[in-house]
Enzyme design. Sequence first.
Site, PDB file in Angstrom:
ATOM      1  N   SER A 167       0.798  -1.226   0.000  1.00 15.63           N
ATOM      2  CA  SER A 167       0.000   0.000   0.000  1.00 15.63           C
ATOM      3  C   SER A 167       0.830   1.275   0.000  1.00 15.63           C
ATOM      4  O   SER A 167       0.323   2.341  -0.319  1.00 15.63           O
ATOM      5  CB  SER A 167      -0.943   0.015   1.203  1.00 15.63           C
ATOM      6  OG  SER A 167      -0.216  -0.052   2.420  1.00 15.63           O
ATOM      7  N   ASP A 210      -3.924   8.152   7.657  1.00 13.05           N
ATOM      8  CA  ASP A 210      -4.743   7.274   8.488  1.00 13.05           C
ATOM      9  C   ASP A 210      -3.820   6.629   9.517  1.00 13.05           C
ATOM     10  O   ASP A 210      -2.700   7.097   9.727  1.00 13.05           O
ATOM     11  CB  ASP A 210      -5.510   6.249   7.641  1.00 13.05           C
ATOM     12  CG  ASP A 210      -4.618   5.333   6.806  1.00 13.05           C
ATOM     13  OD1 ASP A 210      -3.417   5.211   7.137  1.00 13.05           O
ATOM     14  OD2 ASP A 210      -5.110   4.733   5.831  1.00 13.05           O
ATOM     15  N   HIS A 237      -0.777   5.014   7.104  1.00 16.38           N
ATOM     16  CA  HIS A 237      -0.181   5.566   5.884  1.00 16.38           C
ATOM     17  C   HIS A 237       0.068   7.070   5.976  1.00 16.38           C
ATOM     18  O   HIS A 237      -0.745   7.795   6.552  1.00 16.38           O
ATOM     19  CB  HIS A 237      -1.103   5.289   4.693  1.00 16.38           C
ATOM     20  CG  HIS A 237      -1.434   3.838   4.518  1.00 16.38           C
ATOM     21  ND1 HIS A 237      -2.590   3.287   5.028  1.00 16.38           N
ATOM     22  CD2 HIS A 237      -0.749   2.832   3.923  1.00 16.38           C
ATOM     23  CE1 HIS A 237      -2.616   1.986   4.733  1.00 16.38           C
ATOM     24  NE2 HIS A 237      -1.503   1.683   4.068  1.00 16.38           N
TER      25      HIS A 237
END
Length: 349
Positions: free
Chosen positions: A35, A325, A328
């Site tokens: 991610s 978040d 990240h």
Amino acid sequence: MSLISLTWIFCAQIFLHYSLEISAEVPALIVFGDSSVDAGNNNNLSTIAKSNFEPYGRDFQGGRPTGRFSNGRIPTDFISETFGLKPVVPAYLDSAYSIKDFATGVCFASAGSGYDNATSNVLSVIPLWKQLEYFKEYQAKLRAYLGKSKANTVLHEALYVMSLGTNDFLENYYTIPGRSSQFTIEEYQNFLVGISEHFIRSLYILGARKLDLTGVPPMGCLPLERATNIMAGSSCREEYNRISRDFNGKLQVLIEKLNRTLPRMRIAYGNAYETVLQVVQRPLSYGFENAGAGCCATGMFEMGYMCNQRNPFTCTDATKYVFWDAFHPTEKMNKIIADHIVNNNLMVF
């Protein structure tokens, strides 16, 4: 100055710009990972590891969620732009793009993935071996589009980026009982490094000659880990940071070995650990106000579907936050990471 002179200068500037573009030493950016660099491949999967909804992407061009786990662009977008390529690297599985778009950059990364196949299985995402299969498919398409000779030149001169490993520890080893019952933490690190070596050697056989292997960040300083470290006042978890340092050290040893043994291969180590740690320890020096929680929702536990537009706690200005978040970075932090890696690790390319 005459109109003819102005026209000549304008044409000369266009010619110079075009010449610089076509003579770029890095004609494409090719991305593998999780991610941290997924540009939206997971949008096409049946997985909960998605971010193609608001408020993700609210600071992206057009304010649209793309599947990037951030409020805007991710490090590989900034790296691509720095090398004179596109300002965003498209996701390979995004049907909005074609081989024409992928010719100067493509992303095979998948949020939730890792070196270990078992890590990818946790959230049913694209494992590293499948990312390699997609790359082989891409090579065939590129040769059909550019012609074999030109395509091979692009594939040899392209900059390859690998960014993964965090999920192997936090999502797999310390969460699912399987690997922790098979390996000690050091054995598991060695297991992952072995997979990394095999993957890099496979890339080499397929034509790669320039590679950035990015290490893991200080995992203990991610908001999710700090939030669960209540007994220590929600400070960074030193145990996880130590594991990050140990693993990164093993990756650096691998890089030294491969640079010695693979002819004409040049691998650089992307040091994300030090960059993130410095900012977390001294956020005000970098223009941040909050380094302990993410902007989205409460910023302590939420990511993916828990970080959605209905949550009333999401901050209004993400530039004040290191993290978007609980896992990240924000776009602003992603640019800092990218700039540091380019200026300190990738200038050799």
